[in-house]
Scaffold this active site. Structure first.
Site, PDB file in Angstrom:
ATOM      1  N   GLY A 129       1.629  -6.630   8.757  1.00  0.00           N
ATOM      2  CA  GLY A 129       1.004  -7.900   9.096  1.00  0.00           C
ATOM      3  C   GLY A 129       1.964  -8.797   9.838  1.00  0.00           C
ATOM      4  N   GLN A 172       3.683 -11.156   8.756  1.00  0.00           N
ATOM      5  CA  GLN A 172       4.861 -11.583   8.004  1.00  0.00           C
ATOM      6  C   GLN A 172       5.758 -10.429   7.589  1.00  0.00           C
ATOM      7  OE1 GLN A 172       3.418 -13.948   4.787  1.00  0.00           O
ATOM      8  NE2 GLN A 172       2.582 -15.533   6.117  1.00  0.00           N
ATOM      9  N   GLY A 173       5.406  -9.190   7.929  1.00  0.00           N
ATOM     10  CA  GLY A 173       6.281  -8.082   7.596  1.00  0.00           C
ATOM     11  C   GLY A 173       5.523  -6.802   7.341  1.00  0.00           C
ATOM     12  N   THR A 174       6.270  -5.791   6.846  1.00  0.00           N
ATOM     13  CA  THR A 174       5.729  -4.460   6.590  1.00  0.00           C
ATOM     14  C   THR A 174       5.877  -4.137   5.114  1.00  0.00           C
ATOM     15  OG1 THR A 174       6.400  -3.765   8.808  1.00  0.00           O
ATOM     16  CG2 THR A 174       5.873  -2.027   7.234  1.00  0.00           C
ATOM     17  N   VAL A 175       4.833  -3.546   4.523  1.00  0.00           N
ATOM     18  CA  VAL A 175       4.838  -3.184   3.112  1.00  0.00           C
ATOM     19  C   VAL A 175       4.964  -1.666   3.003  1.00  0.00           C
ATOM     20  CG1 VAL A 175       3.616  -3.293   0.921  1.00  0.00           C
ATOM     21  CG2 VAL A 175       3.398  -5.156   2.563  1.00  0.00           C
ATOM     22  N   ASP A 220      -4.022 -18.907   0.791  1.00  0.00           N
ATOM     23  CA  ASP A 220      -4.643 -17.841   1.593  1.00  0.00           C
ATOM     24  C   ASP A 220      -5.506 -16.952   0.707  1.00  0.00           C
ATOM     25  OD1 ASP A 220      -5.277 -16.489   3.889  1.00  0.00           O
ATOM     26  OD2 ASP A 220      -3.475 -15.253   3.903  1.00  0.00           O
TER      27      ASP A 220
END
Length: 732
Positions: free
Chosen positions: A413, A415-418, A529
């Protein structure tokens, strides 16, 4: 008891048959018949030959003569050949040309076949003969011999008195028919007959005078047959074949099936379990060791050992060692080489040590930059509390994610990678790797980690710890593997069995978790959110609120904050969007949209809805105003028994999505209402002053903020620009 005895007998017979198939004939089997050795897989009695093929069953008569069918056996070869004697064919005439004798050979070879080592031969003047064979396919050939006197050249079978041609391999049926062009009247005195026969190549030497007259009274000739085991290839039988130890399997060249042979350095019968024995090359003169060397036998091979003062050269011979002068220079060269290698090895080790030190220093640098010291100080200064933050190492995170391999990515996303991570204790976690941002955000990040780690609510994803030794900090939290509520309502995990009871329970759990964050956490937290994509479900469909990347911590002395607008279109509080003022009522609005999704089964923002606004809140309000409430409710959840409950839930959703934040209920009130509705006990109702037409008009007046569907516009922590944001997500 009889059944057990029967099973025992069957087992004994099965073991005996298995041993026989694997090449273990009985010990009392006949091994010679006359002067011919009988070797397995051949035999002369049941249990002594290969049981899968009667062709291996030979006959030894009372005169100690060995036969294959009616053909005398000369000898047999374990390489796949059997030599037998085959009767010749002939046709004879008197001086007037009348036929006096006719013998046509017709032979069936069982599962054995003719070898290509044989030759089809015709002897006679004005003679010809046909050879017809069959096997996988049919084959016919013929040979013609012409002459007019007995002075034909000896030793030649090129067509004058004798004709000889090759025979193809692979045929198991043979028929030989001799003929004459003119019945021999002109050559009767020295050649009264036409002779035709199969013979092993090199085993017939033509002598014109004797052979044209009576073939020297020879009635049988040696013929080579090819034999093999079964009709399958080595690959097809794999390890179930009859080949014994120290042997190898090879496909038959004479037809179907396979044969066995001992490995190099072994000899014996490869069809017996221990038939291939090691050859002692040292006593059998099969070695090439020189006169100065000593032969040492090894399994399957041998070694030539040189005595002291000699060395082995490339020809496996022993030669005297080099002169001392040359050896001294060799030692110098070897010493220099070894010394240089040691120096290079030392330099390499030093480089590795320096690299390790630099990596350690870099990890420590990242640890300090990412607030490691601040985190340790705050955790140690927290005193007796429920703060439980585990600090993971960079090495542990790399191993858990298999080097951050792309196959471990759960989601990406803004805001980063999971990543999906597997810890040393085999527990599965979700690891969030944020995008590089502003270092000034460190204090906010550490504060968020400390606060979220204190949240211990069954419906909030649990933060387990973090890693600060990487360029950007990593967040570790529990792994939920059953997808999001969005997936179950609209996406790949759409479940038609998601009943009203399930949906009401999910709504109650989410409301309870938000009420906890707003009112019971040590520092109030606004999620900012809330949406179906940020609500995870476990295997029991228990809701877990996730993704706190956009969350804000509200100081105890403030009720709202001025922030940069952040959230997801369709769920975004209109008042927050217009004013930038964030408070807990913004989460209430977003929850109301989620509740409408649960009721309707429709997306919060959809551009494919006919006869209805694209925004679900406006669509809901329009349906309510025009008495089309039943049309917007998901048909899978409404029935005669729950209409009143659904209407109550719809009322709660409408109150949560009021245009003005001050007119919305608080989350703990919403949670209490839903819990009461769920257990069907007491219902707490809010004021009806905002349920008039004016409220509907306000709801209809909410503008759709964007046309980008469900795209989340995340800017980061609001008090600091251009910084790293960390979503607390679970596996999705």
């Amino acid at each position: 008891m009889k059944v057990q005895e029967g099973l025992f007998v069957v087992a004994v017979f099965y073991l005996a048959y298995t041993q026989l198939v694997k090449g273990q004939p009985r010990k009392e089997c006949q091994t010679r018949c006359g002067n011919v050795a009988v070797e397995y897989p051949f035999g002369t009695s049941p249990g002594c030959y290969y049981p899968g093929d009667e062709s291996f069953n030979l006959t030894c008569n009372e005169q100690e003569k060995l036969f294959f069918g009616n053909m005398p056996v000369i000898n047999m070869s374990l390489s796949g050949q059997l030599r037998v004697r085959l009767v010749r064919s002939r046709v004879c005439y008197d001086s007037q040309g009348k036929q006096t004798d006719y013998i046509a050979q017709r032979t069936t070879l069982g599962n054995f076949t003719l070898s290509e080592l044989n030759r089809f031969t015709v002897v006679g003047c004005n003679s010809y003969a046909f050879l017809r064979t069959s096997g996988v396919e049919k084959y016919s050939t013929g040979c013609i011999s012409i002459c007019d006197s007995a002075t034909t050249k000896n030793g030649s079978c090129s067509g004058e008195g004798c004709c000889q041609i090759p025979v193809p391999r692979g045929y198991s049926f043979v028929r030989v028919k001799p003929h004459s062009f003119h019945n021999h009247p002109t050559v009767h005195l020295f050649n009264p007959c036409t002779y035709a026969f199969l013979v092993e190549d090199g085993m017939f030497d033509f002598h014109a005078l004797e052979d044209l007259n009576n073939l020297r009274n020879v009635t049988t000739f040696p013929v080579v047959l090819d034999w093999s085991i079964g009709d399958k290839t080595c690959k097809q039988v794999e390890y179930r074949g009859v080949c014994g130890g120290n042997s190898t399997c090879f496909d038959s060249t004479g037809g179907t099936g396979y044969n066995c042979k001992c490995l190099e350095g072994f000899e014996g019968n490869p069809y017996l379990p221990n038939g291939c024995q090691d050859i002692n090359e040292c006593i059998s003169s099969r070695h090439n060791c020189s006169e100065h060397s000593t032969c040492e036998n090894t399994k399957g091979s041998f070694n030539c050992n040189c005595p002291s003062g000699y060395r082995k050269d490339s020809l496996n011979s022993c030669t005297r060692k080099v002169r001392p002068e040359y050896f001294r220079w060799t030692q110098i060269f070897l010493g220099t080489t070894i010394g240089f290698s040691v120096i290079m090895l030392g330099i390499s080790c030093l480089q590795q040590k320096i690299k390790h030190r630099k990596n350690t220093e870099l990890r420590q640098k990242f640890f300090e930059q990412n607030g490691g010291g601040m985190l340790i100080q705050r955790v140690s200064g927290a005193g007796p509390s429920n703060v439980d933050v585990k600090i993971f190492t960079e090495k542990g995170m790399k191993e858990a994610t298999n080097g951050y391999h792309e196959s471990r990515i759960l989601g990406q996303g803004g805001q980063g990678t999971v990543y999906k991570g597997i810890l040393p204790d085999n527990s599965i976690v979700a690891i969030k790797k944020a995008r590089l941002g502003n270092r000034s955000q460190v204090e906010q990040f550490i504060n968020e980690v400390l606060v979220l780690s204190q949240i211990n609510h069954r419906n909030v994803v649990k933060v387990l710890g973090c890693c600060l030794e990487t360029e950007v900090p990593l967040l570790v939290y529990e792994f939920i593997n059953s997808g999001t509520l969005f997936d179950h309502l609209h996406g790949s995990l759409y479940d038609s069995s998601l009943t009203w009871e399930h949906r009401l329970r999910i709504a109650t759990e989410v409301a309870g978790s938000l009420a906890y964050l707003h009112s019971s956490a040590s520092i109030p937290i606004i999620h900012r959110d809330i949406k179906t994509a940020n609500i995870l479900l476990d295997k029991n469909l228990t809701a877990k609120v996730a993704d706190f990347g956009a969350s804000r911590l509200i100081p105890m002395d403030k009720e709202q904050l001025t922030t940069i607008v952040q959230g997801t279109l369709g769920y975004l509080d209109p008042e927050y969007y217009n004013t930038g003022l964030l408070n807990e009522k913004s989460d209430v609005y977003s929850f109301g949209v989620v509740l409408m999704e649960l009721l309707s089964g429709q997306k919060a923002l959809c551009f494919e809805r006919p006869h209805c606004p694209k925004n679900l809140v406006s669509c809901f309000a329009s349906a309510t105003k025009n008495n089309r409430f039943h049309e917007i409710i998901d048909g899978q959840v409404m029935n005669e028994d729950n209409q009143r409950e659904i209407q109550e839930a719809a009322r709660i959703a409408a109150e949560c999505t009021r245009l003005m934040g001050e007119e919305r209920p608080r989350m703990k009130e919403v949670a209490a209402e839903l819990e009461a509705l769920r257990v069907k006990t007491t219902k707490y109702k809010w004021s009806d002053q905002y349920r008039e037409t004016g409220e509907i008009e306000h709801l209809l007046g909410v503008q759709i903020l964007s046309a980008q569907g469900e795209t989340s516009s995340s800017i980061g922590y609001d008090s600091i620009r251009n910084v790293t944001t960390l979503d607390i997500e679970a596996g999705r």
